[in-house]
Design a protein around this motif. Structure first.
Motif, PDB file in Angstrom:
ATOM      1  N   LYS A 178       0.769  -1.715   0.263  1.00  0.00           N
ATOM      2  CA  LYS A 178      -0.312   0.159  -0.143  1.00  0.00           C
ATOM      3  C   LYS A 178       1.370   1.266  -0.260  1.00  0.00           C
ATOM      4  O   LYS A 178       0.715   2.030  -0.561  1.00  0.00           O
ATOM      5  CB  LYS A 178      -0.484  -0.096   0.687  1.00  0.00           C
ATOM      6  CG  LYS A 178      -1.827  -0.987   1.503  1.00  0.00           C
ATOM      7  CD  LYS A 178      -2.954  -0.640   2.324  1.00  0.00           C
ATOM      8  CE  LYS A 178      -4.214  -1.574   2.227  1.00  0.00           C
ATOM      9  NZ  LYS A 178      -4.511  -1.103   3.889  1.00  0.00           N
ATOM     10  N   TRP A 179       1.614   0.965   0.776  1.00  0.00           N
ATOM     11  CA  TRP A 179       2.955   2.334   0.710  1.00  0.00           C
ATOM     12  C   TRP A 179       3.230   2.724   0.189  1.00  0.00           C
ATOM     13  O   TRP A 179       4.464   3.410   0.288  1.00  0.00           O
ATOM     14  CB  TRP A 179       3.163   1.919   2.548  1.00  0.00           C
ATOM     15  CG  TRP A 179       2.155   2.787   3.595  1.00  0.00           C
ATOM     16  CD1 TRP A 179       1.395   2.345   4.202  1.00  0.00           C
ATOM     17  CD2 TRP A 179       1.838   3.901   3.814  1.00  0.00           C
ATOM     18  NE1 TRP A 179       0.750   2.454   5.073  1.00  0.00           N
ATOM     19  CE2 TRP A 179       0.645   3.362   4.792  1.00  0.00           C
ATOM     20  CE3 TRP A 179       2.365   5.377   3.415  1.00  0.00           C
ATOM     21  CZ2 TRP A 179       0.389   5.045   5.588  1.00  0.00           C
ATOM     22  CZ3 TRP A 179       2.126   6.446   4.462  1.00  0.00           C
ATOM     23  CH2 TRP A 179       1.170   6.085   6.130  1.00  0.00           C
ATOM     24  N   PRO A 188      -0.646   6.055   0.157  1.00  0.00           N
ATOM     25  CA  PRO A 188      -2.623   5.314   0.626  1.00  0.00           C
ATOM     26  C   PRO A 188      -3.433   6.055  -0.696  1.00  0.00           C
ATOM     27  O   PRO A 188      -3.854   7.202   0.609  1.00  0.00           O
ATOM     28  CB  PRO A 188      -2.063   4.020   1.332  1.00  0.00           C
ATOM     29  CG  PRO A 188      -0.854   4.558   2.500  1.00  0.00           C
ATOM     30  CD  PRO A 188      -0.398   5.759   1.840  1.00  0.00           C
ATOM     31  N   PHE A 189      -4.461   5.603  -1.089  1.00  0.00           N
ATOM     32  CA  PHE A 189      -5.583   5.764  -1.349  1.00  0.00           C
ATOM     33  C   PHE A 189      -5.673   5.991  -0.323  1.00  0.00           C
ATOM     34  O   PHE A 189      -7.579   6.825  -0.322  1.00  0.00           O
ATOM     35  CB  PHE A 189      -6.217   5.979  -2.585  1.00  0.00           C
ATOM     36  CG  PHE A 189      -7.067   4.419  -2.788  1.00  0.00           C
ATOM     37  CD1 PHE A 189      -8.189   3.984  -2.264  1.00  0.00           C
ATOM     38  CD2 PHE A 189      -5.269   3.037  -2.244  1.00  0.00           C
ATOM     39  CE1 PHE A 189      -8.313   2.664  -2.375  1.00  0.00           C
ATOM     40  CE2 PHE A 189      -6.599   1.658  -2.515  1.00  0.00           C
ATOM     41  CZ  PHE A 189      -7.429   1.515  -2.006  1.00  0.00           C
ATOM     42  N   ASP A 190      -6.548   5.015   0.633  1.00  0.00           N
ATOM     43  CA  ASP A 190      -7.518   4.719   1.773  1.00  0.00           C
ATOM     44  C   ASP A 190      -7.195   5.434   2.127  1.00  0.00           C
ATOM     45  O   ASP A 190      -7.816   4.705   4.067  1.00  0.00           O
ATOM     46  CB  ASP A 190      -8.047   3.771   1.666  1.00  0.00           C
ATOM     47  CG  ASP A 190      -6.640   2.460   1.663  1.00  0.00           C
ATOM     48  OD1 ASP A 190      -5.603   3.086   1.594  1.00  0.00           O
ATOM     49  OD2 ASP A 190      -7.153   1.282   2.373  1.00  0.00           O
ATOM     50  N   ASN A 223       1.108  15.349  -6.243  1.00  0.00           N
ATOM     51  CA  ASN A 223       0.191  14.911  -6.474  1.00  0.00           C
ATOM     52  C   ASN A 223      -0.657  13.974  -5.311  1.00  0.00           C
ATOM     53  O   ASN A 223      -1.485  14.382  -4.359  1.00  0.00           O
ATOM     54  CB  ASN A 223       0.144  13.596  -7.539  1.00  0.00           C
ATOM     55  CG  ASN A 223       0.044  14.878  -8.939  1.00  0.00           C
ATOM     56  OD1 ASN A 223      -0.490  15.456  -8.901  1.00  0.00           O
ATOM     57  ND2 ASN A 223       0.795  14.292  -9.534  1.00  0.00           N
ATOM     58  N   ASP A 224       0.746  13.589  -4.650  1.00  0.00           N
ATOM     59  CA  ASP A 224       0.501  12.753  -3.182  1.00  0.00           C
ATOM     60  C   ASP A 224       0.047  13.889  -2.273  1.00  0.00           C
ATOM     61  O   ASP A 224      -0.901  14.477  -1.336  1.00  0.00           O
ATOM     62  CB  ASP A 224       1.467  11.935  -2.716  1.00  0.00           C
ATOM     63  CG  ASP A 224       1.849  10.601  -3.352  1.00  0.00           C
ATOM     64  OD1 ASP A 224       0.673  10.139  -3.635  1.00  0.00           O
ATOM     65  OD2 ASP A 224       2.959  10.159  -3.551  1.00  0.00           O
ATOM     66  N   LYS A 227      -3.095  15.446  -2.260  1.00  0.00           N
ATOM     67  CA  LYS A 227      -4.479  14.286  -1.941  1.00  0.00           C
ATOM     68  C   LYS A 227      -3.963  14.495  -0.321  1.00  0.00           C
ATOM     69  O   LYS A 227      -5.439  14.397   0.289  1.00  0.00           O
ATOM     70  CB  LYS A 227      -3.393  12.853  -2.162  1.00  0.00           C
ATOM     71  CG  LYS A 227      -4.647  11.774  -2.148  1.00  0.00           C
ATOM     72  CD  LYS A 227      -4.473  10.501  -1.969  1.00  0.00           C
ATOM     73  CE  LYS A 227      -3.301  10.335  -3.504  1.00  0.00           C
ATOM     74  NZ  LYS A 227      -2.726   9.041  -3.753  1.00  0.00           N
ATOM     75  N   LYS A 231      -7.192  15.490   2.086  1.00  0.00           N
ATOM     76  CA  LYS A 231      -7.587  15.344   2.751  1.00  0.00           C
ATOM     77  C   LYS A 231      -7.491  15.610   4.612  1.00  0.00           C
ATOM     78  O   LYS A 231      -8.444  16.235   5.498  1.00  0.00           O
ATOM     79  CB  LYS A 231      -7.113  13.425   3.340  1.00  0.00           C
ATOM     80  CG  LYS A 231      -6.823  12.321   2.474  1.00  0.00           C
ATOM     81  CD  LYS A 231      -5.920  11.571   2.958  1.00  0.00           C
ATOM     82  CE  LYS A 231      -5.916  10.551   1.360  1.00  0.00           C
ATOM     83  NZ  LYS A 231      -7.513   9.445   1.900  1.00  0.00           N
TER      84      LYS A 231
END
Length: 277
Positions: A178-179, A188-190, A223-224, A227, A231
């Motif tokens: 995930k990482w 991670p997207f979630d 981009n991260d 994100k 959040k």
């Protein structure tokens, strides 16, 4: 417990509780390979032995042959582990938040084999590692070990850090995937932002400068980081991105952010300075 490397003569630490550690003869893999290489220097082998060593071409004992499908199936099955042999670690909700806070900052997951991964991280203060061991009680850790750096070229000072690594766990491999992509850490997207997760993020990889909070996210892509900002927005925080690719909270947002996470700073006086505005 300390031992002397048979190759380079350097003193190194071992964990005397582990049989594998007690049997160590060398301080590192490089010394072990160098030692074996010196033993094999100028050694020659007969054609018969070379055949068994798997050389290419006609010297290879299997040259011109192929495995049957039955043999391939057996080899594939023999390489699989039985489920009861895997080691798992089930984290509570709070432990998951701490785990994510460590990972998004200075902690890292090492893919130690094709079936498992482990958590590793280091701190300037030994007390913080002891706190993590207590709070992440579901994870079994190695003993805390001390690392002293070489003297700085200009100041001649040496710096001491303390390091910790967990046992290898099969389900940590899923977290690793995930990482990380191609061994590079990503977001991670979630991923979900929480007070406890952000506390450990800030303790590990954040700072307060001129009454403004910064989170060091320069290792992530633009981009991260966008994100991450999104959040935070979902939690009513509105950081911006600096030219160094770090998350920046203005004074009003900084006060709000620190009040949100300071409830987790109980009995950790070492980092009180990070909460002063």
């Amino acid at each position: 417990m300390k031992k002397i490397c048979e190759q380079c003569g350097v003193e190194f630490l071992i964990n005397e509780k582990l049989k594998r550690e007690r049997n160590k003869r060398f301080c590192c893999g490089t010394c072990a390979k160098r030692h074996n290489g010196l033993l094999s220097k100028n050694r020659t082998y007969s054609i018969e032995i070379n055949k068994t060593k798997g050389l290419k071409g006609e010297l290879n004992a299997f040259y011109g042959k192929k495995h049957t499908q039955s043999s391939l199936t057996k080899m594939s099955e023999s390489s699989l582990w039985k489920e009861e042999k895997y080691r798992y670690c089930v984290l509570s909700e709070n432990e998951q938040e701490i785990f994510k806070g460590l990972l998004i900052s200075d902690g890292c997951l090492e893919k130690s084999s094709r079936i498992s991964s482990r958590l590793t991280f280091g701190f300037k203060f030994k007390e913080i590692l002891e706190k993590i061991i207590t709070d992440l009680s579901s994870i079994k850790f190695s003993n805390i070990y001390e690392y002293k750096s070489k003297p700085h070229k200009i100041t001649s000072k040496s710096y001491i850090n303390f390091w910790l690594k967990s046992n290898n766990y099969h389900n940590f491999l899923e977290e690793y995937n995930k990482w990380y992509i191609d061994k590079i850490k990503i977001i991670p997207f979630d991923l979900k932002i929480s007070s406890l997760m952000c506390y450990w993020w800030y303790i590990c990889d954040g700072y307060n400068s001129n009454n403004n909070v910064y989170l060091c996210t320069d290792s992530f892509t633009n981009n991260d980081n966008k994100k991450l900002i999104k959040k935070f927005n979902e939690n009513n925080f509105y950081p911006t991105l600096t030219s160094q690719n770090r998350l920046f909270f203005d004074k009003e947002e900084s006060i709000k952010f620190l009040n949100w996470i300071i409830i987790h700073n109980e009995n950790i006086n070492i980092y009180n300075y990070k909460f002063k505005i």
